[in-house]
Motif scaffolding. Sequence first.
Motif, short mmCIF file in Angstrom:
data_model
loop_
_atom_site.label_atom_id
_atom_site.label_comp_id
_atom_site.label_asym_id
_atom_site.label_seq_id
_atom_site.Cartn_x
_atom_site.Cartn_y
_atom_site.Cartn_z
N ASP A 33 115.85 -45.81 -49.87
CA ASP A 33 115.25 -45.61 -51.19
C ASP A 33 116.25 -45.91 -52.30
O ASP A 33 115.90 -46.51 -53.33
CB ASP A 33 114.74 -44.17 -51.31
N SER A 34 117.50 -45.47 -52.11
CA SER A 34 118.53 -45.73 -53.11
C SER A 34 118.78 -47.22 -53.27
O SER A 34 118.96 -47.73 -54.39
CB SER A 34 119.84 -45.02 -52.72
N LEU A 35 118.78 -47.93 -52.15
CA LEU A 35 118.99 -49.38 -52.20
C LEU A 35 117.84 -50.08 -52.92
O LEU A 35 118.07 -50.98 -53.73
CB LEU A 35 119.14 -49.92 -50.78
N PHE A 36 116.62 -49.67 -52.63
CA PHE A 36 115.48 -50.30 -53.29
C PHE A 36 115.46 -50.00 -54.79
O PHE A 36 115.12 -50.86 -55.60
CB PHE A 36 114.18 -49.85 -52.64
N ASP A 37 115.86 -48.78 -55.16
CA ASP A 37 115.93 -48.45 -56.58
C ASP A 37 116.96 -49.33 -57.29
O ASP A 37 116.71 -49.85 -58.40
CB ASP A 37 116.30 -46.98 -56.76
N ALA A 38 118.13 -49.49 -56.62
CA ALA A 38 119.17 -50.34 -57.22
C ALA A 38 118.70 -51.79 -57.32
O ALA A 38 118.94 -52.47 -58.33
CB ALA A 38 120.44 -50.25 -56.39
N ALA A 39 118.01 -52.27 -56.29
CA ALA A 39 117.52 -53.65 -56.31
C ALA A 39 116.50 -53.86 -57.43
O ALA A 39 116.49 -54.92 -58.09
CB ALA A 39 116.91 -54.00 -54.95
N ASP A 48 116.64 -62.67 -58.96
CA ASP A 48 115.51 -62.75 -58.02
C ASP A 48 115.68 -61.69 -56.96
O ASP A 48 116.72 -61.04 -56.84
CB ASP A 48 115.40 -64.15 -57.41
N ARG A 49 114.61 -61.49 -56.15
CA ARG A 49 114.60 -60.37 -55.22
C ARG A 49 115.73 -60.44 -54.21
O ARG A 49 116.40 -59.43 -53.94
CB ARG A 49 113.25 -60.32 -54.48
N ALA A 50 115.96 -61.60 -53.63
CA ALA A 50 117.00 -61.74 -52.61
C ALA A 50 118.37 -61.40 -53.18
O ALA A 50 119.15 -60.66 -52.57
CB ALA A 50 116.99 -63.15 -52.02
N GLU A 51 118.68 -61.94 -54.35
CA GLU A 51 119.97 -61.68 -54.96
C GLU A 51 120.08 -60.21 -55.38
O GLU A 51 121.15 -59.59 -55.27
CB GLU A 51 120.16 -62.58 -56.18
N ALA A 52 118.96 -59.66 -55.88
CA ALA A 52 118.96 -58.26 -56.28
C ALA A 52 119.28 -57.35 -55.09
O ALA A 52 120.04 -56.38 -55.21
CB ALA A 52 117.61 -57.89 -56.88
N GLU A 53 118.72 -57.65 -53.92
CA GLU A 53 118.99 -56.84 -52.73
C GLU A 53 120.44 -57.01 -52.28
O GLU A 53 121.08 -56.04 -51.87
CB GLU A 53 118.03 -57.22 -51.60
N ARG A 54 120.96 -58.23 -52.36
CA ARG A 54 122.35 -58.44 -51.96
C ARG A 54 123.30 -57.67 -52.87
O ARG A 54 124.27 -57.07 -52.41
CB ARG A 54 122.69 -59.94 -51.98
N LEU A 55 123.02 -57.68 -54.16
CA LEU A 55 123.85 -56.93 -55.10
C LEU A 55 123.76 -55.42 -54.85
O LEU A 55 124.77 -54.70 -54.93
CB LEU A 55 123.43 -57.25 -56.54
#
Length: 225
Positions: A33-39, A48-55
């Motif tokens: 949940d913390s990762l998805f909030d940060a993304a 974009d979504r992929a880069e947001a998740e990597r960050l």
Amino acid sequence: MVGGPIDAYVASLRGALRGPRGAKADLVREARDSLFDAAEHYEQDGFDRAEAERLAVDEFGDVHELAPDYQRELALAQARRTALLVALAVAAQTIVSEIAWRTAATTWSWQPDRFYTILANTVDYASYVVFAGALLAAATCGIGTRFLVVGRPFAHATGIAAITVVGFFLLGGAVLSLLSPAWHTAVPGATPLDMASAAITAALPAWMVYSGFRCIRAAALPAPA
């Protein structure tokens, strides 16, 4: 995004951790949940979504760096469960044994010798000490962490103690049974109390040993991610 960086990270974290299923699921879910909030915040900044998740994953930290802290929580959760199990098991065994003994002793004229009396008293007093110690250990792994620095070594010691307790009471109980008249007296048929006592006597020690080994396993360093 199915199979993205966050899913891969969460899978790696889940594979690295060992401990109670529910507690482990809660920790992994919180991390996810913390990762998805940060993304989502990064997406709002234009990524974009992929880069947001990597960050988000990079910001969260490597699994091998975070896993020991998560594993400590799981080890203490397992130690708390093991300690409570030991307390309840010892209390149940003591009550069942006392009832069975008093029921059987009504037909005996036998008087125990000094050795038997000392051993019986030792087992009785040990059960009180173990019960109190197990409750104290459970409290230490719970509310006690607010005041004490408790980690995996304590959980490991709790697991060893649980297994040792089983060995002590099995040995002591076996000697007391062998020296008692009940062992040498033919019993016409098992009563419901006898069957219940036998079931509890067999099941609880096995459960305690299993929980003790789970405690030791949870107290070990996390598996490589």
